[in-house]
Design an enzyme around this catalytic site. Structure first.
Site, PDB file in Angstrom:
ATOM      1  N   ASP A 216       0.434  -1.192   0.016  1.00 30.63           N
ATOM      2  CA  ASP A 216       0.031   0.310  -0.428  1.00 30.63           C
ATOM      3  C   ASP A 216       0.968   1.046  -0.052  1.00 30.63           C
ATOM      4  OD1 ASP A 216      -2.608   0.903   0.204  1.00 30.63           O
ATOM      5  OD2 ASP A 216      -2.064   2.770   2.151  1.00 30.63           O
ATOM      6  N   GLU A 265      14.338 -14.763   1.035  1.00 32.47           N
ATOM      7  CA  GLU A 265      14.588 -15.849   2.073  1.00 32.47           C
ATOM      8  C   GLU A 265      13.738 -17.096   1.360  1.00 32.47           C
ATOM      9  OE1 GLU A 265      14.143 -14.311   5.504  1.00 32.47           O
ATOM     10  OE2 GLU A 265      15.480 -13.240   5.200  1.00 32.47           O
TER      11      GLU A 265
HETATM   12  C1  NOJ Z   1      -3.961   3.180  -1.276  1.00 32.08           C
HETATM   13  C2  NOJ Z   1      -5.258   1.608  -0.529  1.00 32.08           C
HETATM   14  O1  NOJ Z   1      -6.463   1.577  -1.398  1.00 32.08           O
HETATM   15  C3  NOJ Z   1      -7.286   2.605  -0.074  1.00 32.08           C
HETATM   16  O2  NOJ Z   1      -7.653   2.183  -0.459  1.00 32.08           O
HETATM   17  C4  NOJ Z   1      -6.563   3.221   1.151  1.00 32.08           C
HETATM   18  O3  NOJ Z   1      -7.254   4.140   1.974  1.00 32.08           O
HETATM   19  C5  NOJ Z   1      -4.998   3.962   1.175  1.00 32.08           C
HETATM   20  N1  NOJ Z   1      -3.749   3.703   0.385  1.00 32.08           N
HETATM   21  C6  NOJ Z   1      -4.541   4.169   2.379  1.00 32.08           C
HETATM   22  O4  NOJ Z   1      -3.977   2.913   3.201  1.00 32.08           O
END
Ligand code: NOJ
Length: 564
Positions: A216, A265
């Protein structure tokens, strides 16, 4: 486990199906999808023909941002199941030849994470605070935020805390950084303890058998926090040279080189894909280098209008990027953050993102969408994309042709964007409505009363209503994924001439051909196309025009696949 464990390159051309766990299938009737629900639908996923599932976060969370506010990175939210349920799901997936990718959220934790609670309880300057970004405020009394940085969901990116440690207990004190909701404090990635802890998390899930990770906001981890903080009143990256204080800084790549060592790993090494909304491709491809994550999402097709020249030039650019970095390309039209693509394609041509947001705010009343066109284009775009070299990331429900639910009752909305913009931007709930499995069962077969209400029209698109129905979107996806695995070829293609600019035609090295007519009227097919080789059409099958002069035509907004 039978998912050919030794194939270390399985991810390069995989069809990956994104599951938003709360909205997929609810096994215990509490209205929230869960891990046993996913396990119970494994035969559906297997019949769909995907290679892997990617699970959005299922970790303990107050759901301030749909689970992207993680309390504990190495556990399962009790509402979604247990670690045993997770293991059972992985086992069922592997038995069905389906790999499992989980989401890692390294930019921020939730404000309920043990570390953040400890940081609040500790004093300024303490090691507990050093795991996050705590800063003194500006102004005589520290009453002004330390920066003008906005947060992604509206409002500022800094929040002031009430100190808990003496001698200042009870008084307003430092500020902390959160690029997203207040409940999502950003980690300090200059702190080795943070880096080490994420290595532990990667090993934890790898040891439990996951095959890969989706990272993310990968491009946000490393920040320039030197004082005074530089002004940045808008979040978009303005300069393509790594000098932005918040995004895509060169030093972030050391983090992912470290991750690659951990992922290597394992045998086979774990796969990884970066979510990095970097508009500048020569920087984006760095995340996908073999020495880092292997893949990075590109959202170019997702953001493009349904247009022949745009689609072709994006595909060319992304494939050459991938070749240059040693990565394989990725493709995506829908996910849990954007308006579902059959709805997007139903807007009048030339519509902008602002138009989409205004439409959501108007509960979908204006403009009136051409839904038939939207789904026709979505199907054509999907077959265009599934033929390309690289990995296709599909979002749950797109195989049913689901549209965005624009008219969710305001009282049911949960996206932090809705609250942090004072109800000016509706947010992403409309693509997260629990799936319709059967038109005839209570709650459309999802389970208990869904946490977001399903509209009545969902029933007509339910999986059971499309099962075995020739021409249904579900059957088109199944056929496409089945042909795709049979036809899979080297990661290259050749663009072929076509008589009309709105028709795009490419061929993979094994003779697999894909032809898309992006126009809305029938178009002449390229000469030499052998219609007897057509194995799949996104719409009506191509027809001989009988003139003998031009060969044949392809319907508007349609893609054909020809097998060698
Ligand atoms: C990207 C994620 O896809 C989204 O759903 C989220 O709100 C933001 N990152 C923050 O984590």
């Amino acid at each position: 486990m039978s998912a050919s464990p030794s194939d270390s390159l399985w991810w390069r051309q995989a069809a990956v199906y994104q599951i938003y766990p709360r909205s997929f299938a609810d096994s215990n009737g509490d209205g929230m999808g869960d891990l046993p629900g996913i396990t119970s639908r494994m035969s559906y996923l297997s019949a769909l023909g995907i290679d892997a599932i990617w699970l959005s976060p299922f970790y303990p969370s107050a759901l301030a941002d749909g689970g992207y506010d993680v309390d504990d990175y190495r556990n399962v939210d009790p509402r979604l199941g247990s670690l045993d349920d997770f293991d059972a799901m992985v086992e069922a997936a592997h038995a069905a030849d389906i790999r499992v990718i989980v989401d890692v959220v390294p930019n921020h934790s939730s404000n309920r994470h043990e570390w953040f609670k400890a940081a609040l309880a500790a004093a300024p300057g303490s090691p507990e605070r050093a795991r996050y970004h705590f800063l003194d405020g500006l102004g005589d009394d520290g009453e002004l935020p330390p920066s003008d940085w906005p947060s992604h969901f509206g409002g500022g990116a800094c929040t002031r805390v009430v100190e808990q440690a003496e001698p200042n207990a009870g008084s307003l004190g430092q500020w902390y950084l959160h690029l997203f909701a207040t409940e999502q404090p950003d980690f300090n990635w200059d702190n080795p303890e943070v880096r080490e802890d994420f290595h532990t998390t990667l090993r934890f899930w790898s040891d439990r058998g996951v095959d890969g990770f989706r990272i993310d906001v990968a491009h946000a981890l490393v920040k320039d926090m030197s004082l005074p903080l530089r002004s940045k009143p808008a979040l978009d990256i303005l300069v393509d040279d790594g000098s932005d204080p918040l995004f895509d800084r060169d030093a972030v790549h050391e983090v992912f080189e470290g991750w690659r060592s951990v992922l290597n790993e394992y045998n086979p090494p774990k796969a990884a894909v970066a979510e990095a909304w970097c508009p500048f491709t020569d920087r984006r491809l760095k995340y996908a280098r073999p020495t880092e994550l292997g893949q990075a999402f590109n959202f170019d097709l997702l953001q493009a209008p349904f247009d022949a020249a745009e689609f072709r030039s994006i595909a060319e650019k992304c494939l050459s990027e991938a070749a240059a970095s040693g990565a394989s390309s990725t493709w995506v039209f829908s996910n849990h953050d954007v308006v579902r693509h059959p709805s997007r394609y139903a807007f009048p041509d030339g519509s902008t993102r602002d138009d989409l947001e205004a439409w959501l705010l108007a509960d979908g009343a204006t403009p009136a969408l051409d839904l038939a066109r939207g789904v026709r284009r979505a199907r054509a775009a999907t077959l265009f994309m599934l033929g390309l070299p690289g990995s296709a990331y599909l979002y749950q429900g797109e195989e049913l042709g689901l549209f965005e639910v624009a008219d969710l009752p305001a009282a049911s909305l949960q996206d932090p964007t809705w609250f942090r913009t004072d109800h000016k931007i509706k947010g992403r709930d409309g693509c997260r409505v629990p799936l319709p499995w059967s038109a005839t069962e209570p709650n459309l077969g999802f389970g208990g009363t869904p946490w977001l209400p399903q509209p009545e029209w969902f029933g007509s698109l339910a999986a059971a209503a499309q099962d075995g129905v020739a021409g249904s979107t579900l059957e088109m996806y199944r056929a496409a994924l089945s042909w795709r695995s049979k036809l899979q070829a080297e990661e290259t293609l050749e663009w072929l001439d076509s008589p009309e600019a709105r028709v795009v035609h490419y061929r993979r090295p094994n003779g697999w051909e894909v032809i898309t007519n992006f126009g809305d009227a029938p178009a002449q097919l390229p000469s030499g196309v052998d219609l007897s080789k057509v194995v799949l059409s996104s719409g009506a099958p191509a027809v001989e025009n009988g003139t003998g002069a031009g060969g044949a035509t392809i319907e508007g907004e349609t893609t054909l696949w020809l097998a060698p």
